[in-house]
Write an enzyme that holds these catalytic residues in place. Structure first.
Site, PDB file in Angstrom:
ATOM      1  N   HIS A 111       0.845  -1.245  -0.028  1.00 46.29           N
ATOM      2  CA  HIS A 111      -0.271   0.039   0.023  1.00 46.29           C
ATOM      3  C   HIS A 111       0.697   1.316  -0.071  1.00 46.29           C
ATOM      4  O   HIS A 111       0.262   2.393  -0.261  1.00 46.29           O
ATOM      5  CB  HIS A 111      -0.911   0.064   1.383  1.00 46.29           C
ATOM      6  CG  HIS A 111      -1.872  -0.979   1.176  1.00 46.29           C
ATOM      7  ND1 HIS A 111      -3.297  -0.656   0.865  1.00 46.29           N
ATOM      8  CD2 HIS A 111      -2.166  -2.479   1.079  1.00 46.29           C
ATOM      9  CE1 HIS A 111      -4.081  -1.868   0.853  1.00 46.29           C
ATOM     10  NE2 HIS A 111      -3.238  -2.718   0.980  1.00 46.29           N
ATOM     11  N   ASP A 122       3.379   9.451  -0.747  1.00 40.19           N
ATOM     12  CA  ASP A 122       2.568   8.440  -0.219  1.00 40.19           C
ATOM     13  C   ASP A 122       1.944   7.495  -1.490  1.00 40.19           C
ATOM     14  O   ASP A 122       2.236   7.757  -2.518  1.00 40.19           O
ATOM     15  CB  ASP A 122       1.224   9.699   0.144  1.00 40.19           C
ATOM     16  CG  ASP A 122       0.287   9.083   0.801  1.00 40.19           C
ATOM     17  OD1 ASP A 122       0.322   7.922   1.152  1.00 40.19           O
ATOM     18  OD2 ASP A 122      -0.434   9.769   1.525  1.00 40.19           O
TER      19      ASP A 122
HETATM   20  P1  ADP Z   1      -2.942   6.112   5.009  1.00 43.71           P
HETATM   21  O1  ADP Z   1      -3.468   4.824   4.550  1.00 43.71           O
HETATM   22  O2  ADP Z   1      -1.540   6.665   5.177  1.00 43.71           O
HETATM   23  O3  ADP Z   1      -3.589   6.803   6.250  1.00 43.71           O
HETATM   24  P2  ADP Z   1      -4.911   7.153   2.944  1.00 43.71           P
HETATM   25  O4  ADP Z   1      -5.181   8.737   2.522  1.00 43.71           O
HETATM   26  O5  ADP Z   1      -4.719   6.582   1.828  1.00 43.71           O
HETATM   27  O6  ADP Z   1      -3.751   7.370   4.050  1.00 43.71           O
HETATM   28  O7  ADP Z   1      -6.036   6.730   3.829  1.00 43.71           O
HETATM   29  C1  ADP Z   1      -6.622   7.159   5.028  1.00 43.71           C
HETATM   30  C2  ADP Z   1      -7.900   6.835   5.217  1.00 43.71           C
HETATM   31  O8  ADP Z   1      -8.322   7.196   6.738  1.00 43.71           O
HETATM   32  C3  ADP Z   1      -9.073   7.314   4.153  1.00 43.71           C
HETATM   33  O9  ADP Z   1     -10.073   6.691   3.888  1.00 43.71           O
HETATM   34  C4  ADP Z   1      -9.450   8.567   5.233  1.00 43.71           C
HETATM   35  O10 ADP Z   1     -10.634   9.096   4.996  1.00 43.71           O
HETATM   36  C5  ADP Z   1      -9.326   8.041   6.631  1.00 43.71           C
HETATM   37  N1  ADP Z   1      -9.004   9.112   7.569  1.00 43.71           N
HETATM   38  C6  ADP Z   1      -7.618   9.801   7.300  1.00 43.71           C
HETATM   39  N2  ADP Z   1      -7.575  10.784   8.243  1.00 43.71           N
HETATM   40  C7  ADP Z   1      -8.585  10.706   8.834  1.00 43.71           C
HETATM   41  C8  ADP Z   1      -9.393  11.388   9.937  1.00 43.71           C
HETATM   42  N3  ADP Z   1      -8.690  12.509  10.454  1.00 43.71           N
HETATM   43  N4  ADP Z   1     -10.481  11.029  10.596  1.00 43.71           N
HETATM   44  C9  ADP Z   1     -11.116  10.058  10.273  1.00 43.71           C
HETATM   45  N5  ADP Z   1     -10.743   9.371   9.159  1.00 43.71           N
HETATM   46  C10 ADP Z   1      -9.328   9.570   8.453  1.00 43.71           C
HETATM   47  O1  F6P Z   2      -2.256   2.706   4.043  1.00 43.43           O
HETATM   48  C1  F6P Z   2      -0.998   2.288   4.802  1.00 43.43           C
HETATM   49  C2  F6P Z   2      -1.087   2.000   6.121  1.00 43.43           C
HETATM   50  O2  F6P Z   2       0.293   1.740   6.695  1.00 43.43           O
HETATM   51  C3  F6P Z   2      -1.711   0.620   6.560  1.00 43.43           C
HETATM   52  O3  F6P Z   2      -1.227  -0.475   6.454  1.00 43.43           O
HETATM   53  C4  F6P Z   2      -2.045   1.096   7.910  1.00 43.43           C
HETATM   54  O4  F6P Z   2      -3.309   0.098   8.338  1.00 43.43           O
HETATM   55  C5  F6P Z   2      -2.675   2.460   7.819  1.00 43.43           C
HETATM   56  O5  F6P Z   2      -1.478   3.042   6.947  1.00 43.43           O
HETATM   57  C6  F6P Z   2      -2.634   2.962   9.155  1.00 43.43           C
HETATM   58  O6  F6P Z   2      -1.526   2.870  10.059  1.00 43.43           O
HETATM   59  P1  F6P Z   2      -1.567   2.049  11.491  1.00 43.43           P
HETATM   60  O7  F6P Z   2      -2.381   0.752  11.054  1.00 43.43           O
HETATM   61  O8  F6P Z   2      -0.203   1.720  11.674  1.00 43.43           O
HETATM   62  O9  F6P Z   2      -2.378   2.849  12.295  1.00 43.43           O
END
Ligand code: ADP
Ligand code: F6P
Length: 453
Positions: A157, A351
């Site tokens: 991912h 990212d």
């Molecule tokens: P990562 O996997 O690194 O967290 P992504 O942007 O790919 O980054 O995915 C984040 C997911 O988590 C999205 O579906 C988003 O809506 C959710 N998310 C991110 N930040 C928040 C937040 N502040 N509150 C609730 N949900 C969140």
């Molecule tokens: O999307 C990348 C990622 O590292 C996922 O594997 C993971 O679940 C998510 O970000 C949030 O991180 P964590 O599980 O460490 O809270």
């Protein structure tokens, strides 16, 4: 249809009345799974006396969630230590933040062996196994070691860096050898696939590695947004803006997300484009993530200070430029906030994909859409050509992007949004999962794995 077995560190076991967990992996996969029998195996999110034991089972519809606890020691070594303290910075091109410790390496590999041993008895002969993310590079090899003959796919991912950077990881070739026990590896973008392929080939393994950019359920998110915008939280937010344009940031509180750079970019907007002073508000929602890792605690302090300083420098008796929230907000509420926003500001330093960027686009009102200002280092930048792309290393470039978004006429905003929403509609979360699984099913295991043994 064969049963699907998903393995990931984070498992979104449905728990009523619990705060939403932010994180792209869980969100994307959950959306993709509605239609087939699935066993989803991973960490319970809890620590206990020992790692493993009998998995706790919860079945909802066709999906059974099977989770195990980690010992406190393994949580420290495998999750906080090697996964988040070493692999995460390495894979996000931030070697300066990485810390390698031999005991964490050992703990990481031991937990993967424990996962394999606990999962193996739950497997059926015709299952298809799909392993997710960097927490589980060694898992396919550990499953093979335990006797698993099933087809195994792996999806990364997060980004994969160029070979010279990856080579900074001590014993990195061991992880590549273990990963090579998979039949197919998916990445978010073509450059990630090329980097990983080169690393695998350099280590003597020829496993298929292909990009499968992850999607979201755009229609569903749009419906949520349309509904939520009429809800209480969205109405409170709108009323509190007093007609000011909203710039919205939504992220986990993570150094890969470029949050200090974003705040500096906003400060630069207020300095260099004074016509926006008093007319815009930046709302940044960033729930604390991985708070046990030192670098994340340092980041939190830096952001508290930066937000305070910008408000001190630019705020007025009736205007607070930055609203800074470190708690999670429910997904539907966020969808409504995206729809209210004039600008979605997404500035990761690196990212894999960034689902928030896609969610912002999906949530917009087609008649009056907001504009996405997006880092050129997000995987999503490959697909969302209607966004204003910025290099987050330069706060002035972020400011110029924000200014362009804020003054953009409706006709131009609509044109850009129509291009982006078309891209999102073509690749739902379910289509992404089906695409990967179809490619995995097509692979003739024997010849393609020959070099990987
Ligand atoms: P990562 O996997 O690194 O967290 P992504 O942007 O790919 O980054 O995915 C984040 C997911 O988590 C999205 O579906 C988003 O809506 C959710 N998310 C991110 N930040 C928040 C937040 N502040 N509150 C609730 N949900 C969140
Ligand atoms: O999307 C990348 C990622 O590292 C996922 O594997 C993971 O679940 C998510 O970000 C949030 O991180 P964590 O599980 O460490 O809270």
């Amino acid at each position: 249809m064969a049963r699907l077995v998903i393995v990931s560190n984070r498992v979104p076991v449905p728990r009523p009345r619990e705060r939403p967990q932010a994180g792209g992996l869980a969100v994307a996969l959950k959306e993709a799974l509605a239609t087939r029998e699935t066993l989803w195996f991973g960490w319970s999110g809890q620590t206990g006396a020992a790692t493993g034991g009998d998995p706790a089972l919860v079945t909802v519809g066709q999906t059974t969630y099977a989770t195990i606890d980690l010992s406190t020691e393994d949580y420290r070594l495998y999750y906080t230590g090697f996964s988040n303290g070493m692999l995460w910075p390495l894979l996000h091109y931030r070697m300066g933040l990485a810390e390698f410790r031999r005991e964490e390496w050992d703990g990481y590999r031991r937990v993967n062996t424990a996962f394999a041993r606990t999962l193996k008895p739950l497997l059926r002969a015709d299952d298809v196994i799909w392993i997710h993310d960097f927490h589980h590079f060694p898992l396919a090899a550990a499953l093979r070691e335990a006797g698993a003959k099933q087809r195994i796919g792996f999806f990364l991912h997060v980004p994969f860096p160029p070979l010279p950077l990856y080579q900074a990881l001590p014993q990195g070739n061991i992880l590549l050898r273990e990963l090579a026990s998979c039949d197919l590896i998916g990445t978010q973008t073509a450059p990630d696939a090329a980097n990983l392929r080169e690393a695998l080939r350099g280590a003597g393994f020829d496993v298929p590695v292909r990009p499968f950019p992850i999607g979201i359920d755009a229609e569903d998110f749009a419906r949520e947004a349309e509904k939520a915008v009429r809800g209480q939280d969205a109405r409170r937010l709108t009323a509190s803006l007093s007609g000011r344009a909203l710039i919205l940031g939504v992220d986990r509180l993570d150094y890969s997300k470029g949050l200090p750079q974003r705040l500096r970019g906003f400060a630069s907007l207020l300095r260099r484009f004074p016509e926006h002073r008093g007319r815009v508000t930046l709302l940044q929602v960033a729930p604390v993530s991985r708070g046990d890792v030192g670098q994340y605690r340092t980041l939190r302090r830096e952001l508290d200070e930066l937000a305070g300083r910008i408000n001190g420098d630019h705020g007025d008796i009736d205007w607070v430029p930055v609203r800074w929230m470190t708690r999670a907000v429910p997904r539907p509420t966020l969808a409504g906030f995206h729809r209210i926003a004039r600008v979605g500001l997404v500035t990761p330093m690196r990212d894999g994909m960034n689902l928030v960027a896609k969610e912002f686009v999906a949530a917009q009102d087609p008649a009056d859409p907001g504009v996405l200002v997006l880092s050129c280092f997000a995987g999503a930048a490959d697909e969302l050509r209607g966004a204003i792309l910025v290099n987050p290393h330069d706060p002035d470039e972020i400011a110029e992007g924000l200014n362009a978004a804020l003054v953009m006429p409706t006709s131009e905003r609509r044109k850009r949004w129509i291009d982006d929403i078309a891209v999102l509609r073509q690749n739902s979360a379910a289509a992404w999962a089906e695409g990967f699984l179809a490619a995995l099913a097509r692979i003739g295991a024997e010849p393609l794995r020959a070099g990987a043994r």
